[in-house]
Design a protein around this motif. Structure first.
Motif, short mmCIF file in Angstrom:
data_model
loop_
_atom_site.label_atom_id
_atom_site.label_comp_id
_atom_site.label_asym_id
_atom_site.label_seq_id
_atom_site.Cartn_x
_atom_site.Cartn_y
_atom_site.Cartn_z
N GLN C 29 0.86 -1.17 0.00
CA GLN C 29 0.00 0.00 0.00
C GLN C 29 0.91 1.23 0.00
O GLN C 29 0.96 2.00 0.94
N ASN C 56 -2.18 -2.79 -3.47
CA ASN C 56 -2.51 -2.12 -2.21
C ASN C 56 -2.88 -3.10 -1.11
O ASN C 56 -3.86 -2.92 -0.39
N ILE C 57 -2.09 -4.16 -1.02
CA ILE C 57 -2.48 -5.18 -0.04
C ILE C 57 -2.18 -4.74 1.39
O ILE C 57 -2.71 -5.30 2.33
N GLY C 58 -1.34 -3.76 1.53
CA GLY C 58 -1.02 -3.37 2.90
C GLY C 58 0.45 -3.62 3.14
O GLY C 58 1.27 -3.40 2.24
#
Ligand code: ATP
Ligand code: ATP
Ligand code: MG
Ligand code: MG
Lengths: 285, 248, 286, 226, 285
Positions: C29, C56-58
């Protein structure tokens, strides 16, 4: 015939609303319970359709103990009309009247047809059928309430201060209408009010209650008026305060009947009869 | 090993409270409470007079309801980010965001408090000769206080919960532990911070509900038990419309 | 009951699962990482692969487990942090050490591809004015600075070995942290510019450094890990795909990465647009 | 503005994901709150307990809840399931109270008269009490919808997609348009869903149109807790 | 003396509640407005203390146009009692009674002393002084309301259905009490009700209103009873339906007076007088 046999009701909070109450309510007549607020009228009425179950004692309808009858079925066989009509605000007038038939499984079309006929019976224009209760006046709502009470063609009609919240003029109309209905349909009407005038007007049998459901006097209106059982009854019906003891007074505009307080009550018509021209002992109508 | 016990160990360790600690818990706690207080006071100063004005006059309610609905929908994270970009670091951005967040509740508490007062009581007060100001101060405010406190309570809770985001823009508070924990893959710290905030919120909730109970006017409380009987079919005020609002 | 696995690191979610024949590409992200991931994706598509984007998985603790469990196949990561994630106690400090240590710590099914020349690592950055006035261009000169020092950085800087503790142990400098959660973004830059902090942790590929004429302090003791862009992939990603990605990676020089980031931050272009232009100029896309 | 047009695709995706995350908690919290609210209303002793618990739940800040929840139920932090459960709990915190209040608001006379004409308890609940509680239930649900849509953005901090991303990304890249677009879209989604609920309420409760407002007292409660 | 001179009130929503209303209300007597719901009674009453301002026309009290009097001061000089008493629920009984004196700046101790004396006047035990209104019965609350209305010793007392919500027995007591108070204190009482019996009982002058505040008839109860002005009045007072036309019936338990519907109304006492023994033209008491 409805019979109370030394019925007592104590609410869970300890209030003894009705104590050792016994009474026979004759069929096809109007019996009126009258008394001050909180004296147990509603409790007594509701024991008839098992909305309230007695703590002790028994109640019989035509000889059968209602303790053994399943409450929901019992209620569907008894008409019930209450103050503020208790109509379902989210159902149209016609569906309100048809409530119980529908619950019992009568077909929708048939139930509606029947409901429309009942509207005629209680003197309501069929044009109101598709309105919601809130779109009617108080008096009209009461008529719907009565129609609903009649919808299953019950033998017994319970009415808890049904006209308590309507205008005096409308109230008179409704009272007259009820007398007509009762006479035509020959229902057993059990009526609760705290207005003694209403009680005398409607009741074949009037039951004056004191706190705890104690019976102060039972009798026809004429009997009670002529011979109040005690001071409480006399006060309650206004005899004590001279309200019922009328005398004639001449005024410049005519002669009127005036009570002991000087409150005008009406005019005297007709001659003083030698004996009653109607039999008033079984009921005044 | 259980995360909760680790988190509690973290919270109970005196070293984490010492002023030499990197993030002294006490300091962060005080910061958090301080932000909550500032935001709540600003909110109250803005919302209460407006709410009272709406409640007393009966005007502007539609607008207030609509704006409150909109404000309630505003995502605080977005508002803080936006304000931080626009006005830079510092307390202003989070405080403004918190105030925006809390205004609807306090506003609603203020005007519904006034609504809750029986129209007839106000009407009678006016009829015996109270001025509008006297009606507000002697009738509407005391009788509306419980709901106002309820609104403040809801607002305070939202603020205390959301003040976490102050750490998002560098202003510390208890959110520090949460962001630190997330960034460091250190769940215990994040959990410890969360527990602190939850406890704080619950304590606040309890304090406010006590306060709310305290400010119910004695007469209102005394009478309440009476009308509680279920199924009471007391004769409705026989006939007659309740007094409509007359002109003043 | 309480599960005993760390929820910050146990990820098993996100609905996406790789169908055979499709390469699922993830990204952090973080806008810069997403641009690189998008470049991989477009290059692979150009080479005839079917690609699914799961951007944008983190953070690492979310996507690495997903990678390990096969929900995504490929993600551009950063070498130093990747190694530290799997081996917190690593002593590796140079890029070559890191790259040689990595294969040994990765979970069984994963591999790393060849890293890009570009690094996007933490830096201690100061304003030009601060640098000239105090004559400071390197971290070891900081200890002579008389005033108090505050660093603007993400909150984890408080505990990282290259953060506040490292500054103390490696360079003998005492500094305090102003935690700002925008990862060296505009708020941190603003804080540095207006003097709320003297030092800021800004990534080396951040165009703001050049734009504001900031000075990133040298790190003679190699305290800060290099963070070259390194793709982590599922081992089943085949050689043909690997070749395509490594070609893209080879084109990612430091200045190229900064210019990509600049297009994102300053020109506000979307990742897809930036990646396409980059691939074209690198001759990978026509 | 330009930025928004150029990135409308991304924003649309985020909006759809946002909706996907917002709707289940609203529905779940409604369904779960009805029986609990019924219990709270039916049994005096349970009312205080249930409503206090619900109130305390609402007091729990969202970010901490999102962090604590996984340890209790074993999901992962960035999992949408985690978010949906957390938001369902918030929804219930509001909705249980609304339901209890809504049922308590049903006119005692109407309830009594329904019993008196022979509704069984089950029939009475579904044919009388539940529909009549409708307006207050709806008012509560509207608050739940709006706050849920807004709370989904917190997921952005944890890497859960949705419009929260617009805020984290916008902040990193200093794109004000992106943040504003995110805020506006959240508010629009909230208001649109709210409006749909109002329309639904009109369709399902035709008697309301002709009548007074639902009791102000009940609505006030709903407003005051939120 | 209160005089209405062709007063009209149109509410902002267009309702013409009162149209071209003119009337003289004599001092130190009780004037009762009676009529169905919505006929404008409350509107007329509230114009006297400027709670409602007329759209056109003027109202004078003892010759002075009240349009020129500042409303708050005017209201403090006029007693006002309403249904449900309108007491401040957060103040004790004694403070409720002392509301207006306190507003006027009377010292607290003095106002309280006066309030206690007023409690005697309206027949309330002083023990209730420190209770809150909600701790009293409806009838007691009404007494407090009356005491509050009397606290500034006003010449005029406005009463809007003050006894509408209390039990019939209590209601009778309150009515008697009011008659006593009015006689002893010689206030000008303006009373609103929709109960015609109450109107006849309390009023020296009774004003029967129709929708829009149109006066159907004004007069003493005796005048109205003896000569209803038109059908509406006759229906309203029940004369039409024979309610007021009584005749004597003998029943086994004694002889009673019965109306045309057969509804028992009382018993006849005393001889038929040749001429009125009291002057009933100016008032029935
Ligand atoms: N559910 C209940 N629980 C406890 N006490 C009750 C309940 N219902 C009625 N009571 C009490 O029982 C007594 C009789 O009540 P009931 O309602 O039968 O009186 P009522 O004569 O119908 O009065 P009203 O004229 O006010 O309707 C009252 O003292 C009342 O407070
Ligand atoms: N504030 C108001 N705004 C608009 N219309 C009003 C207002 N107050 C009263 N009305 C209307 O004016 C008419 C007369 O009202 P008013 O209250 O004077 O009647 P009332 O005779 O006192 O009735 P009730 O016996 O019901 O108290 C009614 O139609 C009423 O609806
Ligand atoms: Mg009753
Ligand atoms: Mg009125």
């Amino acid at each position: 015939m409805i019979e109370f046999r030394s019925v007592t009701k104590e609410y869970p909070d300890g209030t003894r609303a009705v104590e050792d109450f016994s009474l026979v309510i004759p069929s096809m007549k109007t019996t009126v319970f009258v008394g001050s607020s909180g004296c147990g009228k509603t409790t007594i009425l509701r024991m008839i359709n098992r909305m309230v179950d007695p703590t002790s004692g028994s109640i019989q309808i035509d000889g059968a103990d209602i303790g053994g009858i399943e409450p929901v079925g019992l209620r569907r066989s008894i008409g019930y009309v209450m103050q503020n009509s208790g109509l379902l605000p989210h159902r149209k007038v016609v569906d309100n009247i048809a409530t119980v038939p529908l619950l019992k499984g009568v077909k929708k079309a048939e139930a509606r047809q029947q409901a429309l006929e009942l509207m005629d019976t209680v003197g309501l224009d069929r044009a109101f059928a598709d309105r919601y209760p809130s779109q009617l006046s108080g008096g009209q709502q009461q008529r719907v309430g009565v129609a609903r009470g009649l919808a299953v063609n019950p033998n017994i009609l319970l009415m808890d201060e049904p006209f308590g919240a309507v205008d005096p003029l409308v109230r008179s109309d409704l009272q007259e209408e009820l007398i007509r209905l009762q006479r035509d349909l020959e229902k057993t009407v059990v009526f609760v009010t705290h207005d003694i005038d209403e009680a005398f007007y409607l009741g074949h049998q009037v039951v004056i209650l004191q706190k705890g459901g104690h019976i102060a006097q039972v009798g026809t209106p004429a009997e009670i008026l002529a011979n109040p059982a005690d001071d409480f009854v006399a006060t309650f019906i206004g005899a004590n305060r001279g309200k019922r003891a009328l005398h004639i007074e001449e005024t410049p505009t005519g002669s009127i009947l005036v009570d002991d307080d000087g409150r005008p009550a009406g005019t005297l018509t007709g001659p003083v009869p030698v004996s009653g021209s109607r039999d008033t002992s079984g009921g005044q109508r | 090993m259980n995360f909760f016990s680790q988190a509690f160990a973290f919270l109970l360790a005196p070293s984490n409270w010492a002023s030499t600690a990197i993030n002294p818990i006490g300091t962060r706690l005080v910061e958090h409470l301080w932000y909550t207080l500032i935001a709540l006071v600003i909110t109250a100063v803005i919302a209460i007079p407006i709410g009272f004005a709406i409640g007393h006059s009966g005007r502007g309610r539609g607008l207030a309801v609509a704006l409150s609905g909109g404000a309630r929908a505003l995502p605080t994270l977005g508002v803080i980010s936006l304000l931080a970009l626009l006005i830079g670091l510092g307390l202003r951005a989070p405080i403004v965001a918190l105030v925006i967040l809390a205004i609807p509740s306090v506003l609603a508490g203020a005007y519904t408090g006034f609504d809750a007062v029986d129209r007839r009581t106000i009407d009678a007060a006016r009829a015996v000769g109270m001025t509008e100001w006297q009606i507000v101060t002697q009738v509407e405010i005391p009788l509306g206080l419980p709901l106002l406190i309820g609104g403040l309570r809801a607002g305070a809770l939202q603020i205390v919960a959301t003040a976490t985001l102050a750490a998002y823009v560098g202003e510390g508070g208890l959110g520090t532990f949460i962001f630190l924990g997330i960034g460091n893959n250190d769940f215990v710290t994040a959990l410890a911070g969360s527990i602190l905030i939850i406890v704080l919120a619950i304590v606040l909730e309890i304090l406010f509900s006590l306060l709310q109970r305290l400010v119910v006017p004695a007469g209102v409380r005394a009478g309440r038990a009476k009308n509680d009987r279920p199924g009471a079919t007391r004769t409705r005020a026989a006939v007659g419309s309740p007094l409509q609002e007359g002109s003043k | 009951g309480c599960s005993s696995s760390n929820p910050l690191s146990s990820g098993s979610t996100s609905g996406t699962s790789s169908k055979s024949g499709t390469i699922v590409i993830g990204s952090q992200q973080y806008y810069s990482d997403t641009i690189v991931a998008e470049a991989y994706a477009q290059a692979l598509e150009n080479a005839g692969f079917t690609v699914k984007r799961s951007f944008n998985i983190g953070q690492r603790n979310v996507y690495l487990p997903e990678l390990a469990s096969g929900k995504i196949d490929l993600i551009p990561d950063y070498s130093g942090n990747l190694l530290q994630y799997y081996d917190a106690k690593t002593t590796a400090s140079s890029e070559s050490d890191i790259e040689s240590a990595l294969p040994g710590v990765l979970p069984k099914g994963l591999k790393v591809l060849k890293a890009a020349p570009a690094t996007d690592q933490d830096t201690y950055t100061v304003t030009k004015e601060f640098s000239t006035k105090n004559n400071i261009t390197s971290l070891d000169q900081l200890k002579d600075y008389s005033g108090s020092l505050t660093v603007g950085a993400n909150s984890e800087f408080q505990t990282r070995p290259y953060g506040i503790p490292g500054l103390k142990s490696d360079y003998g400098v005492t500094a305090s942290l102003k935690a700002i959660a925008d990862s060296g973004g505009p708020l941190t830059v603003a804080a540095l510019k207006n003097g709320q902090v003297q030092l800021a942790d800004i990534y080396s590929a951040d165009p703001a450094i050049k734009a504001n004429d900031f000075v990133s302090l040298k790190d003679p003791k190699n305290m800060i890990l290099p963070q070259h862009i390194i793709p982590v992939a599922d081992k089943k990603v085949n050689a043909k795909a690997t070749a395509v990605i490594e070609k893209v990676n080879a084109a990612l020089t430091q200045s190229e990465l900064i210019s990509l980031n600049s297009k994102s931050v300053n020109d506000k272009q979307s990742a897809a647009v930036i990646a396409k232009a980059f691939l074209k100029s690198a001759g990978i896309l026509k | 503005m330009n930025w928004i047009l150029e990135n409308s695709g991304t924003l649309l995706d985020e909006t759809l994901v946002h909706l996907e995350l917002s709707i289940p908690p609203v529905i779940l919290s409604f369904i779960l709150s009805v029986p609990i609210g019924w219990v709270a209303n039916r049994f005096r002793w349970s009312r205080a307990v249930l409503l206090t618990v619900a109130g305390l739940f609402y007091a729990i800040p969202s970010l901490p809840l999102l962090l604590v929840l996984p340890t209790l139920i074993g999901t992962s932090l960035a999992s949408p399931v985690n978010l949906v459960i957390a938001l369902t709990l918030y929804g219930m915190a509001l909705m249980v109270r609304s339901t209890a209040d809504a049922l308590a608001e049903v006119d005692a006379d109407v309830r009594q008269s329904a019993t008196a004409v022979g509704f069984s308890a089950w029939q009475r609940f579904w044919q009388v009490e539940f529909p009549l509680a409708g307006p207050v239930l709806l008012a509560g649900l509207r608050v739940v919808v709006v706050s849920t849509v807004s709370l989904v953005t917190i997921g952005g901090v944890l890497g859960i997609n949705g419009l929260g991303l617009a805020f984290t990304d916008g902040l990193q890249r200093s794109i004000i348009a992106e943040i504003v677009a995110g805020i506006v879209l959240v508010v629009v989604i909230a208001l649109v869903l709210d409006g749909l609920l109002v329309l639904l309420g009109r369709a399902l409760m035709p008697w309301q149109r002709s009548t007074r407002e639902p009791s102000k007292r009940a609505l006030r409660k709903v407003v005051a807790v939120s």
